[in-house]
Design a protein around this motif. Structure first.
Motif, mmCIF file in Angstrom:
data_model
loop_
_atom_site.group_PDB
_atom_site.id
_atom_site.type_symbol
_atom_site.label_atom_id
_atom_site.label_comp_id
_atom_site.label_asym_id
_atom_site.label_seq_id
_atom_site.Cartn_x
_atom_site.Cartn_y
_atom_site.Cartn_z
ATOM 1 N N LYS A 1 1.397 -43.076 -55.455
ATOM 2 C CA LYS A 1 2.450 -42.032 -55.123
ATOM 3 C C LYS A 1 3.844 -42.364 -55.506
ATOM 4 N N ALA A 2 4.274 -43.142 -56.317
ATOM 5 C CA ALA A 2 5.329 -43.473 -56.735
ATOM 6 C C ALA A 2 6.162 -42.262 -57.207
ATOM 7 N N PHE A 3 7.358 -42.211 -57.275
ATOM 8 C CA PHE A 3 8.063 -40.988 -57.641
ATOM 9 C C PHE A 3 7.623 -40.633 -59.091
ATOM 10 N N PRO A 4 7.356 -39.311 -59.342
ATOM 11 C CA PRO A 4 6.912 -38.987 -60.647
ATOM 12 C C PRO A 4 7.572 -39.537 -61.839
ATOM 13 N N SER A 5 8.852 -39.502 -61.723
ATOM 14 C CA SER A 5 9.796 -40.403 -62.983
ATOM 15 C C SER A 5 9.089 -41.881 -63.394
ATOM 16 N N ASP A 6 8.783 -42.502 -62.132
ATOM 17 C CA ASP A 6 8.351 -43.964 -62.374
ATOM 18 C C ASP A 6 6.973 -43.827 -63.021
ATOM 19 N N GLN A 7 6.218 -42.944 -62.445
ATOM 20 C CA GLN A 7 4.747 -43.007 -63.194
ATOM 21 C C GLN A 7 4.769 -42.623 -64.604
ATOM 22 N N TYR A 8 5.453 -41.563 -65.040
ATOM 23 C CA TYR A 8 5.580 -41.148 -66.426
ATOM 24 C C TYR A 8 6.198 -42.400 -67.202
ATOM 25 N N MET A 9 7.062 -43.081 -66.616
ATOM 26 C CA MET A 9 7.668 -44.140 -67.337
ATOM 27 C C MET A 9 6.547 -45.429 -67.501
ATOM 28 N N PHE A 10 6.074 -45.684 -66.479
ATOM 29 C CA PHE A 10 4.859 -46.515 -66.699
ATOM 30 C C PHE A 10 3.904 -46.322 -67.829
ATOM 31 N N GLN A 11 3.423 -44.830 -67.847
ATOM 32 C CA GLN A 11 2.418 -44.490 -68.695
ATOM 33 C C GLN A 11 3.135 -44.706 -70.066
ATOM 34 N N SER A 12 4.325 -44.044 -70.237
ATOM 35 C CA SER A 12 4.586 -44.182 -71.543
ATOM 36 C C SER A 12 4.878 -45.412 -72.242
ATOM 37 N N GLN A 13 5.415 -46.398 -71.221
ATOM 38 C CA GLN A 13 5.577 -47.829 -71.785
ATOM 39 C C GLN A 13 4.334 -48.610 -72.069
ATOM 40 N N VAL A 14 3.330 -48.276 -71.201
ATOM 41 C CA VAL A 14 2.032 -49.025 -71.338
ATOM 42 C C VAL A 14 1.401 -48.270 -72.566
ATOM 43 N N ASP A 15 1.432 -47.057 -72.850
ATOM 44 C CA ASP A 15 0.831 -46.394 -74.103
ATOM 45 C C ASP A 15 1.508 -47.002 -75.298
ATOM 46 N N PHE A 16 2.685 -47.212 -75.358
ATOM 47 C CA PHE A 16 3.572 -47.758 -76.511
ATOM 48 C C PHE A 16 3.023 -49.327 -76.682
ATOM 49 N N HIS A 17 3.000 -50.025 -75.833
ATOM 50 C CA HIS A 17 2.399 -51.399 -76.038
ATOM 51 C C HIS A 17 1.052 -51.496 -76.448
ATOM 52 N N ALA A 18 0.104 -50.655 -75.615
ATOM 53 C CA ALA A 18 -1.173 -50.716 -75.865
ATOM 54 C C ALA A 18 -1.517 -50.489 -77.353
ATOM 55 N N ARG A 19 -0.844 -49.780 -78.106
ATOM 56 C CA ARG A 19 -1.145 -49.313 -79.564
ATOM 57 C C ARG A 19 -0.699 -50.637 -80.248
#
Length: 429
Positions: free
Chosen positions: A131-149
């Motif tokens: 339950k981090a603030f949603p902006s942090d959650q979305y940031m993590f998701q987008s950063q991870v998705d970019f590197h995972a590719r």
């Protein structure tokens, strides 16, 4: 101190308060002609009266000097941001060279993750709080998705949330430490909010930073609810990076510029990836328009664009107040004020047979007390708002009370208690 829940006692605490007069430096909204009881400094701080003068100065310079204001204004725009570094460094426990101001919070965290989240196929995990603030959650998701590719790791395994134990409202430090240790050399980054926005829990930033470093990870902090609220020693704790918004406890105005910290151990590392921009280039050679980026040594080397001077003006106004007060005096009052608010709440709980609230903030706290409303919920929140108490509602049933010590008083805490008591009694009828 033995507290009393009465007006005379609250007023006596205000008379003894050495920083009580700073309240007069702020503009208060009014309810029925009287200043509101303002509990939302954790969302938007009140306006310093001096902010209008600082902005007016910039407007005057713009009108009278136009482009020449960059170099010939009383506070030249060319280096305006540098005036914020020294007072900000005292707020966050850093060297002035480790602090800068730019962009907004999530933008800065993204930019800093370019430098400090460098995953590999085997070391790619990010450890954060549930339950981090949603902006942090979305940031993590987008950063991870970019590197995972590009690296081929499974993005669903990359974000490791440390969760509350069943029945707990907050996260235990031992569970954070255990998670970091167990994730071990798979951990690329540990990034928490210094203060959880929902519960008001203050995390042990020093201990968590050390533990992250012990497993070879970078460690950063989202200090949105910590800057100006919590004693910070970012340099001594060897935090790699941090960012914070300035419009909460720092009182700089809605959506205003974000502050950044980058530890000096990273300043000379020109191999560290970063998104470069003209304003981060060597200051003395900036107007030579050289094709090769040569970063300013220090946090300013992470700047990208020209600074928004009209936004920095009210931030500087607020920082002058912080410098005058000092964080030690601020925190001393913060602790007493929040303790008195807790006492008032508990006293009302004892007075009323069927109270409808529960404090969910742990003892590791700063200004904020989060109160879970049972039963009456939103109706009680609406009653408070309609009676001059400005507080914050969070789903499913929580109000956040953040008595900022710069402008809240002990009498505010007492009067809030009386309004709360009347609201509970009225809604129970």
């Amino acid at each position: 101190m033995i507290f009393e829940n009465n007006l005379a006692f609250a007023q006596s605490l205000d008379l003894k308060d050495p920083i009580n007069h700073f309240r007069e430096k702020f503009v208060f909204p009014k309810h029925n002609g009287k200043p509101v009881i303002y509990f939302t400094g954790n969302s938007l701080g009140l306006q310093p009266k001096s902010a209008q003068h600082f902005v007016k100065d910039v407007m005057n310079d713009w009108g009278q000097l136009a482009v020449e204001g960059h170099f010939y204004a009383e506070k030249p725009w060319w280096d305006y941001h540098e005036r914020l570094a020294a007072p900000l460094s005292k707020v966050v426990g850093a060297f002035p060279s480790e602090v800068t101001v730019m962009n907004t919070l999530t933008v800065n965290l993204h930019l800093l993750m370019v430098s400090f989240y460098q995953p590999t196929k085997t070391r790619f995990k990010i450890i954060c709080e549930e339950k981090a603030f949603p902006s942090d959650q979305y940031m993590f998701q987008s950063q991870v998705d970019f590197h995972a590719r590009h690296l081929g790791f499974d993005p669903s395994e990359a974000i490791v949330e440390v969760k509350k134990r069943p029945g707990n409202h907050h996260i235990l430090l031992e569970d954070i430490m255990k998670t970091i240790e167990e994730t071990g050399n798979q951990t690329a980054l540990v990034l928490f909010g210094g203060v959880n926005y929902y519960t008001g829990q203050v995390f042990d930033m020093q201990a968590i930073t050390k533990k992250g470093h012990d497993v070879g990870a970078m460690v950063g902090w989202d200090l949105a609810h910590a800057a100006g609220n919590v004693e910070l020693q970012l340099h001594d704790w060897e935090v790699d990076f941090a960012a914070w918004c300035s419009y909460k406890y720092m009182n700089s105005g809605p959506g205003n510029a974000s502050g950044c910290f980058i530890h000096q151990k990273h300043h000379k590392n020109k191999k560290l990836p970063r998104f470069a921009g003209w304003w981060g280039h060597n200051k003395e050679r900036r107007f030579l328009m050289e094709p090769q980026f040569d970063p300013v040594e220090g946090a300013n080397g992470w700047q990208v664009s020209n600074l928004p001077i009209l936004s920095l003006a009210p931030y500087l106004a607020s920082l002058e107040i912080f410098e005058e007060v000092g964080m030690k005096a601020l925190i001393k009052k913060r602790d007493l004020l929040t303790a008195y608010l807790e006492f008032v709440l508990k006293d009302i709980d004892e007075q009323l047979p069927d109270t409808t609230f529960e404090i969910i903030t742990p003892k590791e706290r700063a200004c904020q007390l989060s109160v879970f409303l049972h039963g009456q919920g939103r109706k009680l929140f609406d009653y408070l708002m309609s009676h001059g108490v400005v507080t914050d509602w969070r789903e499913p049933n929580v109000i956040r009370l953040a008595p900022a010590p710069l402008y809240c008083t002990f009498e505010d805490m007492y009067q809030f208690g009386q309004i709360l008591k009347r609201g509970i009694e009225k809604l129970a009828d």
